[in-house]
Design a protein around this motif. Structure first.
Motif, PDB file in Angstrom:
ATOM      1  N   CYS A  22      -6.756  -0.894   0.250  1.00 52.00           N
ATOM      2  CA  CYS A  22      -5.871  -1.242   1.257  1.00 52.00           C
ATOM      3  C   CYS A  22      -6.861  -1.945   2.424  1.00 52.00           C
ATOM      4  O   CYS A  22      -7.846  -1.327   2.657  1.00 52.00           O
ATOM      5  CB  CYS A  22      -5.094  -0.101   1.818  1.00 52.00           C
ATOM      6  SG  CYS A  22      -4.020  -0.507   3.223  1.00 52.00           S
ATOM      7  N   CYS A  65      -6.701   2.577   7.306  1.00 55.70           N
ATOM      8  CA  CYS A  65      -6.219   3.169   5.879  1.00 55.70           C
ATOM      9  C   CYS A  65      -7.317   3.012   4.756  1.00 55.70           C
ATOM     10  O   CYS A  65      -7.941   4.131   4.395  1.00 55.70           O
ATOM     11  CB  CYS A  65      -4.927   2.201   5.572  1.00 55.70           C
ATOM     12  SG  CYS A  65      -4.317   2.849   3.914  1.00 55.70           S
ATOM     13  N   CYS A  99       0.855  -1.200   0.159  1.00 57.96           N
ATOM     14  CA  CYS A  99      -0.065   0.004   0.080  1.00 57.96           C
ATOM     15  C   CYS A  99       0.895   1.233   0.069  1.00 57.96           C
ATOM     16  O   CYS A  99       1.756   1.552   0.915  1.00 57.96           O
ATOM     17  CB  CYS A  99      -0.956  -0.278   1.108  1.00 57.96           C
ATOM     18  SG  CYS A  99      -1.818   1.587   1.210  1.00 57.96           S
ATOM     19  N   CYS A 154       0.105   3.638   3.347  1.00 56.31           N
ATOM     20  CA  CYS A 154       0.239   3.311   4.744  1.00 56.31           C
ATOM     21  C   CYS A 154       1.800   2.159   4.761  1.00 56.31           C
ATOM     22  O   CYS A 154       2.181   1.862   5.881  1.00 56.31           O
ATOM     23  CB  CYS A 154      -0.557   2.793   5.254  1.00 56.31           C
ATOM     24  SG  CYS A 154      -1.209   1.072   5.128  1.00 56.31           S
TER      25      CYS A 154
HETATM   26 ZN   LIG Z   1      -2.811   1.224   3.254  1.00 55.11          ZN
END
Ligand SMILES: [Zn+2]
Length: 318
Positions: free
Chosen positions: A62, A67, A36, A39
């Motif tokens: 995600c 997130c 991702c 994050c």
């Molecule tokens: Zn993420």
């Protein structure tokens, strides 16, 4: 990835759909697990069904709590936010990796079928991708030299000319090159009129290992470096001395002449504001000189993450 292309035609035949380009980029950037870009999570993301002309493009959301953001492999890369197909970006990157010098944005625009303005942006983003962010320290015999690029005053528009009587390097864009014999090199652009010890020495300390033997000319900026490195050989060009045994700067000077011919032949001149990106392109070409063009292409694409350069950043004056 094991693939070779003998011609640009074979290259196009391979990368003939957006889906294939996305999948190739995923392998280069992520390996087998999507990461991702928001994050950094490697938890398997949800697959999202994209619609319309994007339906073949692998899209994700995600799965990390808190997130939950959507992404594709373009997110957080030099390709983010661009409407240009990945196929064309790849074509541009391949053209750059097979060219011995470089490609102007006019030429690139014609080859990949975009406007010159778009090609200019693509060219600069690709150069940002090629920038080596954390190179290994140079060691062994290291040649260090500085040079200047800039057009002839008489060819410049009146407003860009230096005042009459300005001589030498003043106003031209300086750069310093550090080259390990039989190894890699590092190139750094320096602000105009600041090519002096105060600015050059920190660059040498940052990129050269203390156990290296330095080779330079007699330029004052290199004075006293023998105290910090295993050795420092100086050849005095102003006294007609160019080679004294192992002491010379011929390798880096050979590189300068190739780079300058490339810059002048392709661009006529470059603005100091963008010089570091040309440095990155030419240093990458030198450092990958043993690779086949297609390997050089794949290496570049691998670094396409986290190198976003917006149009605003590119066009803003320092
Ligand atoms: Zn993420």
């Amino acid at each position: 990835m094991d693939f070779t292309f003998k011609t640009i035609h074979e290259f196009h035949n391979y990368f003939n759909s957006e889906k294939i380009c996305y999948e190739f980029l995923e392998i280069q950037r992520w390996g087998n697990t999507p990461v991702c870009p928001h994050c950094g999570s490697i938890k398997t993301p949800y697959k999202v069904k994209a619609r319309g002309k994007f339906q073949d493009i692998p899209s994700y959301r995600c799965s990390e709590r808190g997130c939950d953001l959507p992404f594709t492999v373009r997110t957080g890369s030099i390709f983010e936010g661009s409407k240009v197909e990945l196929k064309k970006w790849f074509h541009a990157a391949y053209e750059l990796s097979i060219s011995k010098k470089s490609i102007s944005s006019i030429e690139l625009g014609i080859r990949i079928g975009v406007s010159q303005k778009t090609a200019w942006f693509i060219n600069h983003r690709l150069r940002a991708m090629l920038a080596e962010t954390n190179p290994a320290l140079l060691t062994g015999d290291v040649e260090i030299d500085e040079t200047y690029v800039g057009g002839k005053e008489a060819n410049k528009h009146k407003s860009k000319r230096q005042p009459k009587g300005t001589t030498g390097a003043k106003g031209k864009a300086p750069m310093v090159g550090l080259l390990q014999r039989n190894g890699n090199m590092v190139l750094r652009a320096i602000d105009a009129d600041k090519a002096n010890g105060e600015n050059i020495k920190p660059i040498v300390r940052q990129f050269v290992s203390p156990d290296a033997v330095l080779h330079t000319d007699g330029f004052g900026a290199y004075k006293d470096l023998h105290k910090e490195f295993a050795g420092h050989n100086i050849v005095y060009h102003d006294k007609g001395e160019y080679v004294r045994g192992k002491a010379h700067t011929n390798t880096i000077e050979g590189f300068w002449s190739i780079m300058k011919r490339g810059i002048i032949g392709t661009f006529h001149t470059v603005s100091p504001q963008h010089l570091q990106r040309y440095c990155d392109e030419f240093a990458h070409r030198y450092n990958t000189r043993e690779l086949k063009p297609v390997q050089r292409f794949a290496e570049g694409i691998k670094n396409s993450g986290n190198k976003r350069l917006t149009y605003k950043e590119l066009t803003s004056k320092k």
